[in-house]
Structures are given as C-alpha cells and as structure tokens.
Design a protein around this motif. Structure first.
Motif, PDB file in Angstrom:
ATOM      1  N   PRO A 101      16.997  -6.271   2.987  1.00  0.00           N
ATOM      2  CA  PRO A 101      16.960  -6.460   1.528  1.00  0.00           C
ATOM      3  C   PRO A 101      15.763  -7.299   1.064  1.00  0.00           C
ATOM      4  O   PRO A 101      15.174  -7.014   0.024  1.00  0.00           O
ATOM      5  CB  PRO A 101      18.277  -7.175   1.215  1.00  0.00           C
ATOM      6  N   LEU A 102      15.395  -8.303   1.833  1.00  0.00           N
ATOM      7  CA  LEU A 102      14.235  -9.123   1.493  1.00  0.00           C
ATOM      8  C   LEU A 102      12.960  -8.285   1.503  1.00  0.00           C
ATOM      9  O   LEU A 102      12.163  -8.334   0.562  1.00  0.00           O
ATOM     10  CB  LEU A 102      14.115 -10.293   2.474  1.00  0.00           C
ATOM     11  N   ILE A 103      12.775  -7.502   2.528  1.00  0.00           N
ATOM     12  CA  ILE A 103      11.592  -6.652   2.644  1.00  0.00           C
ATOM     13  C   ILE A 103      11.564  -5.630   1.517  1.00  0.00           C
ATOM     14  O   ILE A 103      10.519  -5.386   0.910  1.00  0.00           O
ATOM     15  CB  ILE A 103      11.557  -5.973   4.034  1.00  0.00           C
ATOM     16  N   GLU A 104      12.709  -5.052   1.205  1.00  0.00           N
ATOM     17  CA  GLU A 104      12.780  -4.077   0.117  1.00  0.00           C
ATOM     18  C   GLU A 104      12.448  -4.716  -1.229  1.00  0.00           C
ATOM     19  O   GLU A 104      11.754  -4.123  -2.047  1.00  0.00           O
ATOM     20  CB  GLU A 104      14.156  -3.418   0.085  1.00  0.00           C
ATOM     21  N   ASP A 105      12.931  -5.939  -1.457  1.00  0.00           N
ATOM     22  CA  ASP A 105      12.630  -6.638  -2.710  1.00  0.00           C
ATOM     23  C   ASP A 105      11.136  -6.893  -2.848  1.00  0.00           C
ATOM     24  O   ASP A 105      10.562  -6.713  -3.920  1.00  0.00           O
ATOM     25  CB  ASP A 105      13.385  -7.964  -2.794  1.00  0.00           C
ATOM     26  N   ILE A 106      10.505  -7.317  -1.773  1.00  0.00           N
ATOM     27  CA  ILE A 106       9.060  -7.568  -1.804  1.00  0.00           C
ATOM     28  C   ILE A 106       8.313  -6.266  -2.072  1.00  0.00           C
ATOM     29  O   ILE A 106       7.416  -6.209  -2.919  1.00  0.00           O
ATOM     30  CB  ILE A 106       8.587  -8.221  -0.492  1.00  0.00           C
ATOM     31  N   THR A 107       8.686  -5.211  -1.380  1.00  0.00           N
ATOM     32  CA  THR A 107       8.031  -3.918  -1.555  1.00  0.00           C
ATOM     33  C   THR A 107       8.201  -3.410  -2.969  1.00  0.00           C
ATOM     34  O   THR A 107       7.258  -2.953  -3.613  1.00  0.00           O
ATOM     35  CB  THR A 107       8.582  -2.896  -0.534  1.00  0.00           C
ATOM     36  N   ARG A 108       9.406  -3.513  -3.492  1.00  0.00           N
ATOM     37  CA  ARG A 108       9.685  -3.051  -4.849  1.00  0.00           C
ATOM     38  C   ARG A 108       8.888  -3.867  -5.870  1.00  0.00           C
ATOM     39  O   ARG A 108       8.324  -3.334  -6.806  1.00  0.00           O
ATOM     40  CB  ARG A 108      11.191  -3.149  -5.126  1.00  0.00           C
ATOM     41  N   SER A 109       8.814  -5.156  -5.672  1.00  0.00           N
ATOM     42  CA  SER A 109       8.072  -6.028  -6.573  1.00  0.00           C
ATOM     43  C   SER A 109       6.598  -5.649  -6.591  1.00  0.00           C
ATOM     44  O   SER A 109       5.966  -5.619  -7.645  1.00  0.00           O
ATOM     45  CB  SER A 109       8.235  -7.485  -6.131  1.00  0.00           C
ATOM     46  N   CYS A 110       6.043  -5.358  -5.434  1.00  0.00           N
ATOM     47  CA  CYS A 110       4.634  -4.989  -5.354  1.00  0.00           C
ATOM     48  C   CYS A 110       4.359  -3.660  -6.041  1.00  0.00           C
ATOM     49  O   CYS A 110       3.352  -3.515  -6.730  1.00  0.00           O
ATOM     50  CB  CYS A 110       4.199  -4.895  -3.887  1.00  0.00           C
ATOM     51  N   SER A 111       5.239  -2.712  -5.868  1.00  0.00           N
ATOM     52  CA  SER A 111       4.977  -1.388  -6.428  1.00  0.00           C
ATOM     53  C   SER A 111       5.224  -1.324  -7.927  1.00  0.00           C
ATOM     54  O   SER A 111       4.590  -0.550  -8.619  1.00  0.00           O
ATOM     55  CB  SER A 111       5.822  -0.318  -5.699  1.00  0.00           C
ATOM     56  N   THR A 112       6.099  -2.185  -8.452  1.00  0.00           N
ATOM     57  CA  THR A 112       6.382  -2.135  -9.891  1.00  0.00           C
ATOM     58  C   THR A 112       5.495  -3.063 -10.687  1.00  0.00           C
ATOM     59  O   THR A 112       5.256  -2.841 -11.852  1.00  0.00           O
ATOM     60  CB  THR A 112       7.859  -2.486 -10.193  1.00  0.00           C
ATOM     61  N   SER A 113       4.972  -4.115 -10.073  1.00  0.00           N
ATOM     62  CA  SER A 113       4.168  -5.089 -10.826  1.00  0.00           C
ATOM     63  C   SER A 113       2.714  -4.678 -10.902  1.00  0.00           C
ATOM     64  O   SER A 113       1.964  -5.232 -11.680  1.00  0.00           O
ATOM     65  CB  SER A 113       4.273  -6.472 -10.188  1.00  0.00           C
ATOM     66  N   GLY A 114       2.299  -3.738 -10.068  1.00  0.00           N
ATOM     67  CA  GLY A 114       0.898  -3.368 -10.039  1.00  0.00           C
ATOM     68  C   GLY A 114       0.060  -4.397  -9.306  1.00  0.00           C
ATOM     69  O   GLY A 114      -1.146  -4.295  -9.235  1.00  0.00           O
ATOM     70  N   GLY A 115       0.720  -5.409  -8.757  1.00  0.00           N
ATOM     71  CA  GLY A 115       0.018  -6.456  -8.031  1.00  0.00           C
ATOM     72  C   GLY A 115      -0.308  -6.016  -6.630  1.00  0.00           C
ATOM     73  O   GLY A 115       0.100  -4.968  -6.159  1.00  0.00           O
ATOM     74  N   SER A 116      -1.077  -6.825  -5.952  1.00  0.00           N
ATOM     75  CA  SER A 116      -1.487  -6.532  -4.598  1.00  0.00           C
ATOM     76  C   SER A 116      -0.525  -7.163  -3.612  1.00  0.00           C
ATOM     77  O   SER A 116      -0.298  -8.362  -3.658  1.00  0.00           O
ATOM     78  CB  SER A 116      -2.887  -7.073  -4.356  1.00  0.00           C
ATOM     79  N   CYS A 117       0.059  -6.370  -2.779  1.00  0.00           N
ATOM     80  CA  CYS A 117       0.914  -6.882  -1.704  1.00  0.00           C
ATOM     81  C   CYS A 117       0.437  -6.277  -0.408  1.00  0.00           C
ATOM     82  O   CYS A 117       1.026  -5.356   0.122  1.00  0.00           O
ATOM     83  CB  CYS A 117       2.380  -6.553  -1.981  1.00  0.00           C
ATOM     84  N   ASP A 118      -0.669  -6.806   0.063  1.00  0.00           N
ATOM     85  CA  ASP A 118      -1.307  -6.336   1.283  1.00  0.00           C
ATOM     86  C   ASP A 118      -0.419  -6.589   2.470  1.00  0.00           C
ATOM     87  O   ASP A 118       0.180  -7.572   2.651  1.00  0.00           O
ATOM     88  CB  ASP A 118      -2.639  -7.069   1.437  1.00  0.00           C
TER      89      ASP A 118
END
Length: 118
Positions: A101-118
């Motif tokens: 769930p933690l990994i999914e939250d981070i991934t979802r946040s990166c894809s919806t915010s338009g931010g960079s989550c390298d």
C-alpha cells in the motif's frame, strides 16, 4: 545509508522553511530553481533562504549548479531514495505485501501530481 547521514538529512528537513523549500524543489524536478525564485515563492528573505539552502546542501538532499549568475538548486533523488530505503529497510518483517500500500500510494501520488518520482 549510514545512520549519521540519515540523522543529518532528517534534521535538515525538521524546520518548516527548509521542508517547504525541499518540497518545492521536488515539484520542480528535473529542472530545479534559482535561489532567488525559491526565496520569492516561499516569501523568505534571500539571505535567510541562502542559509536554509546551504543546510539542505550539506545534508546531501539538494545540489547546486552555477548557470551564469544564477545558482540553480535541484533535489538529489539518489539521496532521497537512500533515506527512504534506510527508514523502511526493516519494514514488514519479511512480508513485502505489507509495504505494497505504501508503494502504491507513492506511485499514485507521482502519476496524479505530475511531479517527478524517479
């Protein structure tokens, strides 16, 4: 990451202006921002912001590069990754599904915010 480096990084982030500056720079990846623009966006005097940026730089969380007369600051994503891994390396006691769930939250946040989550 060694414990003393993690403590330095966490200590650098444990101040409201530095945390805001760090989060602003995360949103600006990979381009970064000039020091003056960071100060303007956060409504902080330039000399005060310089001190905060120096602390974040010494902690390895951001880096600075000179472009003509401007100093461009960027997040050091490798250091951030090491810090997060240090904090979570013993997570879940050998049960990786607990961290999903933690990994999914981070991934979802990166894809919806338009931010960079390298």
């Amino acid at each position: 990451m060694k414990q003393d480096l993690a403590i330095d990084a966490l200590s650098a982030l444990a101040q409201p202006t530095r945390l805001e500056a760090f989060r602003l720079l995360v949103r600006q990846e990979p381009d970064g921002l000039p020091a003056g623009e960071i100060a303007r966006r956060l409504d902080v005097p330039h000399n005060t912001m310089s001190t905060h940026l120096a602390i974040l730089t010494r902690a390895g969380l951001i880096s600075v590069e000179r472009h003509s007369r401007s100093m461009i600051y960027r997040v050091e994503l490798k250091t951030v990754r090491k810090l997060v891994l240090f904090l979570l390396k013993d997570c879940c006691d050998g049960q990786p599904e607990l961290c999903t769930p933690l990994i999914e939250d981070i991934t979802r946040s990166c894809s919806t915010s338009g931010g960079s989550c390298d």
